[in-house]
Design an enzyme around this catalytic site. Structure first.
Site, PDB file in Angstrom:
ATOM      1  N   LYS A  53     -80.957  -1.216  66.156  1.00 27.21           N
ATOM      2  CA  LYS A  53     -81.559  -1.279  64.817  1.00 27.21           C
ATOM      3  C   LYS A  53     -80.553  -1.820  63.822  1.00 27.21           C
ATOM      4  CE  LYS A  53     -84.730   2.486  65.649  1.00 27.21           C
ATOM      5  NZ  LYS A  53     -84.889   3.928  65.719  1.00 27.21           N
ATOM      6  N   GLN A  97     -83.671   9.362  63.410  1.00 21.58           N
ATOM      7  CA  GLN A  97     -84.009   9.115  64.814  1.00 21.58           C
ATOM      8  C   GLN A  97     -84.536  10.395  65.468  1.00 21.58           C
ATOM      9  OE1 GLN A  97     -83.983   6.100  66.305  1.00 21.58           O
ATOM     10  NE2 GLN A  97     -84.643   6.936  68.265  1.00 21.58           N
ATOM     11  N   ASP A 120     -90.723   4.679  58.933  1.00 19.30           N
ATOM     12  CA  ASP A 120     -91.302   5.090  60.217  1.00 19.30           C
ATOM     13  C   ASP A 120     -92.799   5.397  60.080  1.00 19.30           C
ATOM     14  OD1 ASP A 120     -89.815   5.195  62.583  1.00 19.30           O
ATOM     15  OD2 ASP A 120     -88.682   6.949  61.908  1.00 19.30           O
TER      16      ASP A 120
END
Ligand code: GUN
Length: 292
Positions: A53, A97, A120
């Site tokens: 990422k 995460q 997200d």
């Protein structure tokens, strides 16, 4: 034999368009989108994702921050980092995460992220907006699946779509996106009765159940489009191998089109994350999202 859906190439092209959009935001609005990623603990797969990422965020010209915290970080300390990032105007996207260590309440963490920075799309506000047809930051893997399906099939109107899996990360949001594309959507899962019979009705199959090679070729309606979200590590012939939730060898003989694993849905997730970060940055500045 099915046509292979090349997610790697599609994601690369999308990242190219994102880089152009980032350059235009810098030039015309003095705005550099920025993404902060928080990783708690030492999960090896998570470390690889987070490194990828960060690399791709920088490659498209955006700012990238990584906050690595030890596995014994308290929930309060993690929430404090999230609050700090919420209050930092140079940060437009925040990603914690998953999974987080068991002593931390993941829902509490996700719902502490400012919904405007929730790239997200996991905050209840964004989930609610998606399911009521309002503009939302939407979960990245589901968006990537629908992009690939549309790139392959064109319009999805009226298609029978069967989603296998009901997770908050993929199954439920991809079902909402397919409804918004006018599909007739069935959400099936590992406990569904006659799963093969349900899948055989599908013009479009989204396999996101997390079981290696579960979906067999004789479950697939001839000519159907198969999007395989699974990333499962297995041992075969003494070798470590990545396989999807579909048995590729038998499915590709029946399907009209299919995503490979790796190189299908996987690369789309980070590209869609970068896409969401540009969208969030533009919205925060009160300007129109550039075309991507
Ligand atoms: N872990 C696996 N997939 C994801 C994802 O899309 N976002 C986050 N935050 N964690 C994940």
């Amino acid at each position: 034999m099915a046509k292979l859906i090349d997610g790697k190439a599609y994601a690369e092209a999308l990242r190219g368009r994102i880089a152009v959009a980032v350059a235009s935001l810098k030039k015309n609005h003095n705005l550099t989108p920025g993404l902060a990623v928080v990783l708690v603990g030492e999960d090896p797969a998570s470390k690889v994702y987070v490194a990828n990422k960060a690399k791709q965020t920088v490659e498209v010209g955006m700012n990238s921050w990584e906050h690595k915290m030890p596995a014994d970080t308290s929930e309060a300390d993690l929430l404090a980092i999230v609050q700090k990032l919420n209050n930092d105007s140079s940060v437009h996207g925040i990603l914690v995460q998953m999974p987080v260590p068991k002593h931390i309440d993941s829902a509490k963490v996700l719902n502490t992220i400012d919904p405007a920075k929730d790239v997200d799309g996991f905050h209840v506000v964004n989930v609610g907006r998606l399911s009521t047809g309002q503009d939302a930051l939407t979960a990245c893997t589901p968006v990537g699946c629908v992009m690939l399906a549309k790139a392959t099939l064109g319009k999805l109107d009226g298609l029978n779509a069967v989603v296998i899996g009901r997770s908050n990360i993929v199954g439920k949001p991809v079902a909402q996106l397919l409804l918004a594309e006018n599909c007739t959507v069935t959400i099936a899962h590992s406990k569904s009765k006659d799963l093969p019979g349900i899948v055989r009705q599908a013009d479009l199959v989204i396999a996101a159940v997390g079981r290696p090679e579960m979906v067999k070729g004789d479950w697939i309606k001839p000519g159907a489009c198969v999007i395989d979200v699974g990333i499962n590590r297995i041992e075969r012939d003494g070798k470590n191998k990545l396989v999807g939730d579909c048995d590729f060898a038998s499915c590709e003989k029946v399907a009209g089109s299919i995503t490979p694993v790796p190189g299908g849905v996987g690369p789309m997730t980070i590209a869609c994350l970068l896409h969401n970060t540009v969208k969030a940055a533009a919205a925060m500045k009160g300007i129109k999202t550039p075309e991507m």
